[in-house]
Design an enzyme around this catalytic site. Structure first.
Site, short mmCIF file in Angstrom:
data_model
loop_
_atom_site.label_atom_id
_atom_site.label_comp_id
_atom_site.label_asym_id
_atom_site.label_seq_id
_atom_site.Cartn_x
_atom_site.Cartn_y
_atom_site.Cartn_z
N ASP A 31 0.87 -1.18 0.00
CA ASP A 31 0.00 0.00 0.00
C ASP A 31 0.91 1.24 0.00
O ASP A 31 1.92 1.26 0.70
CB ASP A 31 -0.89 0.00 1.26
N TYR A 141 -14.37 7.28 -12.74
CA TYR A 141 -14.06 6.18 -11.81
C TYR A 141 -14.63 4.86 -12.33
O TYR A 141 -13.92 3.86 -12.45
CB TYR A 141 -14.62 6.51 -10.43
N1 LIG Z 1 -16.05 1.55 -0.56
C1 LIG Z 1 -16.96 1.09 -1.42
O1 LIG Z 1 -18.17 1.19 -1.21
C2 LIG Z 1 -16.52 0.41 -2.70
C3 LIG Z 1 -17.52 -0.02 -3.60
C4 LIG Z 1 -17.13 -0.61 -4.80
C5 LIG Z 1 -15.78 -0.85 -5.06
N2 LIG Z 1 -14.85 -0.43 -4.17
C6 LIG Z 1 -13.44 -0.71 -4.48
O2 LIG Z 1 -12.84 -1.36 -3.37
C7 LIG Z 1 -11.46 -1.00 -3.27
C8 LIG Z 1 -11.16 -0.54 -1.86
O3 LIG Z 1 -11.99 0.58 -1.55
P1 LIG Z 1 -11.88 1.31 -0.12
O4 LIG Z 1 -13.19 1.93 0.14
O5 LIG Z 1 -11.29 0.37 0.86
O6 LIG Z 1 -10.84 2.46 -0.47
P2 LIG Z 1 -9.59 3.00 0.36
O7 LIG Z 1 -9.21 4.29 -0.26
O8 LIG Z 1 -9.89 2.97 1.82
O9 LIG Z 1 -8.48 1.89 0.06
C9 LIG Z 1 -7.67 1.89 -1.08
C10 LIG Z 1 -6.24 1.58 -0.65
O10 LIG Z 1 -5.41 1.50 -1.79
C11 LIG Z 1 -4.21 2.24 -1.59
N3 LIG Z 1 -3.72 2.64 -2.92
C12 LIG Z 1 -4.37 3.42 -3.83
N4 LIG Z 1 -3.61 3.54 -4.94
C13 LIG Z 1 -2.48 2.81 -4.74
C14 LIG Z 1 -1.31 2.54 -5.52
N5 LIG Z 1 -1.15 3.05 -6.76
N6 LIG Z 1 -0.35 1.75 -5.00
C15 LIG Z 1 -0.49 1.23 -3.74
N7 LIG Z 1 -1.56 1.46 -2.96
C16 LIG Z 1 -2.55 2.24 -3.45
C17 LIG Z 1 -4.63 3.39 -0.68
O11 LIG Z 1 -3.58 3.97 0.05
C18 LIG Z 1 -5.65 2.70 0.23
O12 LIG Z 1 -5.05 2.13 1.37
C19 LIG Z 1 -11.22 0.04 -4.36
O13 LIG Z 1 -10.65 -0.60 -5.46
C20 LIG Z 1 -12.62 0.53 -4.70
O14 LIG Z 1 -12.70 0.97 -6.04
C21 LIG Z 1 -15.18 0.21 -3.01
O1 LIG Z 2 -22.51 13.84 2.36
C1 LIG Z 2 -23.05 13.10 1.52
C2 LIG Z 2 -22.38 11.97 0.96
C3 LIG Z 2 -23.05 11.21 0.01
N1 LIG Z 2 -24.30 11.52 -0.38
C4 LIG Z 2 -25.01 10.70 -1.39
O2 LIG Z 2 -25.14 9.40 -0.87
C5 LIG Z 2 -25.10 8.44 -1.94
C6 LIG Z 2 -24.00 7.44 -1.65
O3 LIG Z 2 -22.75 8.13 -1.76
P1 LIG Z 2 -21.34 7.51 -1.31
O4 LIG Z 2 -21.44 6.96 0.07
O5 LIG Z 2 -20.30 8.54 -1.60
O6 LIG Z 2 -21.20 6.24 -2.27
P2 LIG Z 2 -21.25 6.14 -3.87
O7 LIG Z 2 -20.96 7.43 -4.54
O8 LIG Z 2 -22.53 5.46 -4.22
O9 LIG Z 2 -20.00 5.22 -4.19
C7 LIG Z 2 -19.62 4.10 -3.38
O10 LIG Z 2 -20.25 2.97 -3.90
C8 LIG Z 2 -19.87 2.67 -5.24
C9 LIG Z 2 -20.62 1.42 -5.67
O11 LIG Z 2 -21.99 1.68 -5.74
C10 LIG Z 2 -18.35 2.45 -5.25
O12 LIG Z 2 -17.90 2.12 -6.51
C11 LIG Z 2 -17.60 3.66 -4.75
O13 LIG Z 2 -16.21 3.39 -4.71
C12 LIG Z 2 -18.09 3.99 -3.38
O14 LIG Z 2 -17.48 5.21 -2.95
C13 LIG Z 2 -24.85 9.25 -3.21
O15 LIG Z 2 -26.09 9.50 -3.81
C14 LIG Z 2 -24.27 10.57 -2.71
O16 LIG Z 2 -24.51 11.68 -3.54
C15 LIG Z 2 -24.98 12.63 0.18
O17 LIG Z 2 -26.12 12.93 -0.17
N2 LIG Z 2 -24.33 13.37 1.12
#
Ligand SMILES: NC(=O)c1ccc[n+]([C@@H]2O[C@H](COP(=O)([O-])OP(=O)(O)OC[C@H]3O[C@@H](n4cnc5c(N)ncnc54)[C@H](O)[C@@H]3O)[C@@H](O)[C@H]2O)c1
Ligand SMILES: O=c1ccn([C@@H]2O[C@H](COP(=O)(O)OP(=O)(O)O[C@H]3O[C@H](CO)[C@@H](O)[C@H](O)[C@H]3O)[C@@H](O)[C@H]2O)c(=O)[nH]1
Length: 334
Positions: A31, A141
């Site tokens: 990371d 994205y």
């Molecule tokens: N959080 C969600 O709801 C959600 C939904 C769909 C998909 N995802 C995917 O899941 C994965 C993890 O998401 P998260 O919410 O844990 O995000 P996060 O930002 O908490 O974790 C991502 C990690 O990757 C590391 N990283 C980023 N670019 C890097 C690079 N070039 N080299 C090495 N390390 C790097 C960051 O430092 C971080 O620790 C992502 O690929 C994201 O697209 C997340």
């Molecule tokens: O202060 C806030 C933050 C978010 N939202 C809304 O809440 C919903 C959910 O937003 P958020 O929690 O930011 O998640 P998403 O934009 O739906 O994206 C998440 O979920 C996706 C899959 O659905 C992943 O791909 C992304 O990485 C992850 O960040 C969206 O309509 C936002 O516009 C608000 O209204 N107010």
């Protein structure tokens, strides 16, 4: 043999690291700490502070460890930010995929589990969304992740790499013991923001858009507990190691909640009143994202255990109360 977790210092990756270690696996984490936190990484894992694009340091990782499979969480992942800085997303997500795939080939790693997203679908014509639903991302994205999936797919067809791509819907919650949870700086995700407001850490809560074509006019998402999500990764690894064919699976619960539903549930969980103001729509946001995840259940044998929005928000709240500043001021685990 070890499992390499790319992005293991992030929210979801750190939960995977913990669960893999708990199940007896040897884990190596890479990371660059761009959005992750060193303290989030379980002290039993080997840790390399390294960018995936750093050829020399990645060579070291593969030379010093016998890597059997890779879980690839490392990416930038904010829909809104990607609308302002698309190249940042194509560079860090799609660009680094090329280096990574070359490394996997060079070091003979045959199994890859990739973190994809519901954002690849864009605005779906019908919900729930199944894997064959048309993919028309509404943000750089989502597009960056769709491109990564396609690149992996082509490489897997021409080498002996096998992969599983998991398209997560909205991941939320924290580990059941509240030892790790969601921490981003700054936080942009709905549930942690709502909870920060409930705890008095934020002065205002904004709801982005109330004119969507949904029952209450706000966006609908399928929120999935991070523990269930990680279980699916462990099953995906097993599936690949048992010789399963490369494939793509949605991960969600086949039901959606509006932003107002989340706020009301958070009020019930926290026992606090939560006020909000409406703001403009956030660019790039689809109105409704709800998964059909039957394929993951049928093929991987995935059986969600925490499909309950109160439970998801309760677990997030417990983590938040224990760590109100997330990992930022946390003293760490080693
Ligand atoms: N959080 C969600 O709801 C959600 C939904 C769909 C998909 N995802 C995917 O899941 C994965 C993890 O998401 P998260 O919410 O844990 O995000 P996060 O930002 O908490 O974790 C991502 C990690 O990757 C590391 N990283 C980023 N670019 C890097 C690079 N070039 N080299 C090495 N390390 C790097 C960051 O430092 C971080 O620790 C992502 O690929 C994201 O697209 C997340
Ligand atoms: O202060 C806030 C933050 C978010 N939202 C809304 O809440 C919903 C959910 O937003 P958020 O929690 O930011 O998640 P998403 O934009 O739906 O994206 C998440 O979920 C996706 C899959 O659905 C992943 O791909 C992304 O990485 C992850 O960040 C969206 O309509 C936002 O516009 C608000 O209204 N107010």
């Amino acid at each position: 043999m070890a499992i390499l977790v790319l992005g293991g210092a992030g929210y979801i990756g750190s939960h995977a690291v913990k669960k893999l270690l708990d199940s007896g696996e040897k884990v190596v984490v890479v990371d660059n700490l761009s959005t992750g936190f060193r303290q989030a990484v379980d002290s039993r894992a080997a840790f390399y502070e390294c960018d995936i694009a750093d050829d020399t340091r990645m060579d070291r990782v593969f030379e010093e460890n016998e890597i059997e499979a890779v879980l690839h969480f490392a990416a930038f992942s904010l829909v809104g930010e990607s609308m302002e800085a698309p190249l940042k997303y194509f560079q860090n997500n799609t660009g680094t995929m090329l280096t990574l795939l070359e490394k996997l080939n060079q070091y003979g790693v045959r199994h890859l589990v990739f973190s994809s997203t519901a954002a690849v679908y864009g605005e779906p014509e019908t919900v729930p969304i199944h894997e064959e639903t048309q993919k028309r991302p509404t943000s750089p994205y989502g597009e960056s992740k769709l491109m990564m999936e396609r690149i992996i797919s082509w490489v897997s067809r021409t080498t002996d790499l096998s992969f599983v791509s998991l398209r997560y819907f909205n991941v939320a919650g924290a580990s059941k013991d509240a030892s790790i949870g969601e921490s981003h700086q700054p936080e942009t995700h709905l549930i942690p923001i709502v909870l920060e407001y409930a705890s008095g850490k934020r002065d205002a809560l904004y709801v982005f858009g109330n004119d969507y074509d949904t029952a209450d006019g706000t966006c609908i998402r399928d929120y999935i507990h991070v523990e269930d999500l990680i279980d699916a990764h462990i099953l995906a690894l097993k599936y690949l190691m048992d010789g399963g064919a490369s494939d793509i699976f949605n991960l969600g619960y086949n039901r959606g909640y509006s932003i107002l539903d989340i706020i009301r549930t958070a009020e019930a969980v926290t026992g606090r009143e939560i006020d909000f103001e409406y703001r403009e729509r956030r660019p790039g946001d689809p109105s409704v994202l709800v998964a059909n995840a039957d394929k993951a259940m049928d093929t991987l044998g995935w059986q969600p255990q925490h499909d309950n929005i109160e439970e998801i928000i309760t677990d997030a709240w417990q983590w938040h109360q224990k760590n109100p500043d997330g990992w930022v001021t946390h003293e760490g685990t080693d």
